[in-house]
Scaffold this motif. Structure first.
Motif, mmCIF file in Angstrom:
data_model
loop_
_atom_site.group_PDB
_atom_site.id
_atom_site.type_symbol
_atom_site.label_atom_id
_atom_site.label_comp_id
_atom_site.label_asym_id
_atom_site.label_seq_id
_atom_site.Cartn_x
_atom_site.Cartn_y
_atom_site.Cartn_z
ATOM 1 N N VAL A 112 0.798 -1.275 0.262
ATOM 2 C CA VAL A 112 -0.080 -0.142 -0.075
ATOM 3 C C VAL A 112 0.819 1.449 -0.288
ATOM 4 C CG1 VAL A 112 -1.682 1.088 1.353
ATOM 5 C CG2 VAL A 112 -2.021 -1.180 1.004
ATOM 6 N N LEU A 113 1.916 1.282 0.968
ATOM 7 C CA LEU A 113 2.878 2.349 0.934
ATOM 8 C C LEU A 113 3.736 2.503 -0.217
ATOM 9 C CD1 LEU A 113 4.111 1.933 4.793
ATOM 10 C CD2 LEU A 113 2.429 3.438 3.998
ATOM 11 N N ASP A 114 3.909 1.345 -1.049
ATOM 12 C CA ASP A 114 4.785 1.645 -2.181
ATOM 13 C C ASP A 114 3.790 2.304 -3.396
ATOM 14 O OD1 ASP A 114 6.788 0.200 -1.365
ATOM 15 O OD2 ASP A 114 6.480 -1.648 -2.112
ATOM 16 N N GLN A 115 2.690 2.369 -3.227
ATOM 17 C CA GLN A 115 1.686 3.164 -4.186
ATOM 18 C C GLN A 115 1.433 4.439 -3.950
ATOM 19 O OE1 GLN A 115 -1.667 0.290 -4.629
ATOM 20 N NE2 GLN A 115 -0.526 -1.327 -5.476
ATOM 21 N N LEU A 116 1.751 4.909 -2.982
ATOM 22 C CA LEU A 116 1.521 6.359 -2.580
ATOM 23 C C LEU A 116 2.298 7.315 -3.226
ATOM 24 C CD1 LEU A 116 1.517 5.901 1.265
ATOM 25 C CD2 LEU A 116 -0.306 5.968 -0.163
ATOM 26 N N PRO A 117 1.764 8.555 -3.462
ATOM 27 C CA PRO A 117 2.462 9.589 -4.158
ATOM 28 C C PRO A 117 3.620 9.987 -3.386
ATOM 29 C CG PRO A 117 0.316 10.232 -3.296
ATOM 30 C CD PRO A 117 0.623 8.922 -3.007
ATOM 31 N N SER A 118 4.428 10.670 -4.059
ATOM 32 C CA SER A 118 5.701 11.162 -3.559
ATOM 33 C C SER A 118 5.404 11.735 -2.170
ATOM 34 C CB SER A 118 6.512 11.994 -4.453
ATOM 35 O OG SER A 118 5.778 13.177 -4.677
ATOM 36 N N PRO A 119 6.588 11.905 -1.044
ATOM 37 C CA PRO A 119 6.291 12.727 -0.062
ATOM 38 C C PRO A 119 5.932 14.389 -0.116
ATOM 39 C CG PRO A 119 8.304 11.292 0.225
ATOM 40 C CD PRO A 119 7.443 11.181 -1.183
#
Length: 142
Positions: A112-119
């Motif tokens: 799930v975290l890998d699919q998040l947009p950039s910080p």
């Protein structure tokens, strides 16, 4: 270090005195692997964590693994998986510690975290909900 708890070598094995039939590899790390398994006695899906073979040869790692099982088994919370059993089996002449745990279906938090947009960017509500569900069900690493 061999990660022999991986699917190819462990699938089909039956730790816990033959009670649990290992199936799919759910995840692995430096010390252990976790498999989806079927508990033949209680006819249910469980997760079985096994210590990698080379570490099972060392008493200090087996003791650490045993303490982990005892510590988690003492915890009772809806966000923490239950420990059903722990012990050691002999596999090819080597002691292999295992922990039989509650299996909770879901996506690994890492995926799930890998699919998040950039910080620094806003999260959409769907992503926020997936992260919340993963953490609230106690399934952040499966």
């Amino acid at each position: 270090m061999s990660q022999d708890g991986a699917y190819g070598r462990s699938a089909g094995r039956a730790p816990a005195g033959g009670r649990c039939q290992l199936r799919d590899l759910l995840g692995q790390g430096g010390m252990a692997s976790v498999h989806l398994a079927h508990d033949a006695v209680l006819d249910r899906q469980v997760a079985v964590k096994t210590l990698h073979t080379e570490l099972g040869r060392e008493q200090t790692f087996r003791e650490r693994f045993r303490r982990e099982a005892q510590t988690v088994a003492k915890l009772t919370h809806t966000n923490i998986v239950s420990v059903f059993d722990t012990g050691e089996d002999e596999v090819d002449g080597t002691t292999t510690p295992y922990i039989v745990m509650e299996y909770i279906e879901g996506r690994p938090l890492g995926s799930v975290l890998d699919q998040l947009p950039s910080p620094g960017t806003d999260l959409d509500p769907k992503s926020m909900g997936e992260i919340e569900l993963s953490v609230s069900t106690g399934n952040p690493t499966q």
